[in-house]
Scaffold this motif. Structure first.
Motif, PDB file in Angstrom:
ATOM      1  N   ALA A   8       0.894  -1.117   0.104  1.00 12.02           N
ATOM      2  CA  ALA A   8       0.160   0.117  -0.092  1.00 12.02           C
ATOM      3  C   ALA A   8       0.881   1.452   0.095  1.00 12.02           C
ATOM      4  O   ALA A   8       0.811   2.291  -0.918  1.00 12.02           O
ATOM      5  N   VAL A   9       1.872   1.385   0.806  1.00 13.34           N
ATOM      6  CA  VAL A   9       2.752   2.484   0.819  1.00 13.34           C
ATOM      7  C   VAL A   9       3.434   2.691  -0.479  1.00 13.34           C
ATOM      8  O   VAL A   9       3.366   3.722  -0.953  1.00 13.34           O
ATOM      9  N   THR A  15       1.674   6.509  -6.783  1.00 14.42           N
ATOM     10  CA  THR A  15       0.642   7.424  -7.399  1.00 14.42           C
ATOM     11  C   THR A  15       0.429   8.684  -7.132  1.00 14.42           C
ATOM     12  O   THR A  15       0.322   9.506  -8.033  1.00 14.42           O
ATOM     13  N   LEU A  16       0.976   9.050  -5.936  1.00  9.06           N
ATOM     14  CA  LEU A  16       1.231  10.385  -5.374  1.00  9.06           C
ATOM     15  C   LEU A  16       2.044  11.173  -6.291  1.00  9.06           C
ATOM     16  O   LEU A  16       1.869  12.481  -6.857  1.00  9.06           O
ATOM     17  N   ALA A  17       3.262  10.743  -6.604  1.00  8.32           N
ATOM     18  CA  ALA A  17       4.143  11.191  -7.443  1.00  8.32           C
ATOM     19  C   ALA A  17       3.848  11.225  -8.751  1.00  8.32           C
ATOM     20  O   ALA A  17       3.953  12.534  -9.436  1.00  8.32           O
ATOM     21  N   ALA A  22       1.538  15.246 -12.841  1.00 12.25           N
ATOM     22  CA  ALA A  22       0.232  15.521 -13.812  1.00 12.25           C
ATOM     23  C   ALA A  22       0.070  17.053 -13.514  1.00 12.25           C
ATOM     24  O   ALA A  22      -0.518  17.810 -14.471  1.00 12.25           O
ATOM     25  N   GLU A  23       0.288  17.523 -12.521  1.00  4.08           N
ATOM     26  CA  GLU A  23      -0.195  18.869 -11.684  1.00  4.08           C
ATOM     27  C   GLU A  23       0.916  19.862 -12.454  1.00  4.08           C
ATOM     28  O   GLU A  23       0.578  21.259 -12.438  1.00  4.08           O
ATOM     29  N   ILE A  62      -5.970   8.695 -13.799  1.00  3.34           N
ATOM     30  CA  ILE A  62      -4.699   8.594 -13.289  1.00  3.34           C
ATOM     31  C   ILE A  62      -4.170   7.335 -12.398  1.00  3.34           C
ATOM     32  O   ILE A  62      -3.549   6.294 -12.642  1.00  3.34           O
ATOM     33  N   VAL A  63      -4.982   7.180 -11.250  1.00  6.43           N
ATOM     34  CA  VAL A  63      -5.101   5.969 -10.485  1.00  6.43           C
ATOM     35  C   VAL A  63      -5.301   4.702 -11.253  1.00  6.43           C
ATOM     36  O   VAL A  63      -4.821   3.606 -10.892  1.00  6.43           O
TER      37      VAL A  63
END
Length: 106
Positions: A8-9, A15-17, A22-23, A62-63
């Motif tokens: 999970a980590v 995914t956060l990266a 993307a931002e 994205i996820v």
């Protein structure tokens, strides 16, 4: 998260990266060349860059792409020596798919 939930980590960090990337706003050519020292901006906030705000549908896409990428990579690893890697990729994909299911349910 607990130390025992490494899948999970790992999935969430990656995914956060990806979401962070993307931002990002593309940098123009002049900014890449840099400025002379005397033209360099100074002060609070001068190193901050504008960010795109992602629509909810884009975040979901994205996820979902991250989960799909892990499942496809796991499917390509067929050698018995890669069994641990396959299990980890599938576990990471499962974490992301659970997030998507929880989001859809809310």
């Amino acid at each position: 998260m607990r130390a025992r939930d490494k899948a999970a980590v790992s999935a969430l960090r990656a995914t956060l990266a990806t979401l962070d990337n993307a931002e990002a706003v593309p940098v123009d050519e002049a900014a890449l060349r840099g400025l002379a020292l005397e033209q360099s901006p100074l002060g609070v906030g001068t190193t901050e860059a504008a960010r795109h705000e992602l629509a909810e549908s884009r975040v979901v896409a994205i996820v979902r792409a991250e989960a799909t990428e892990r499942l496809e990579a796991a499917a390509q690893l067929t050698a018995p020596a890669h069994a641990d890697r396959v299990a980890r990729l599938r576990a990471e994909a499962a974490v992301l798919l659970r997030l998507l299911d929880a989001h859809a349910a809310s």
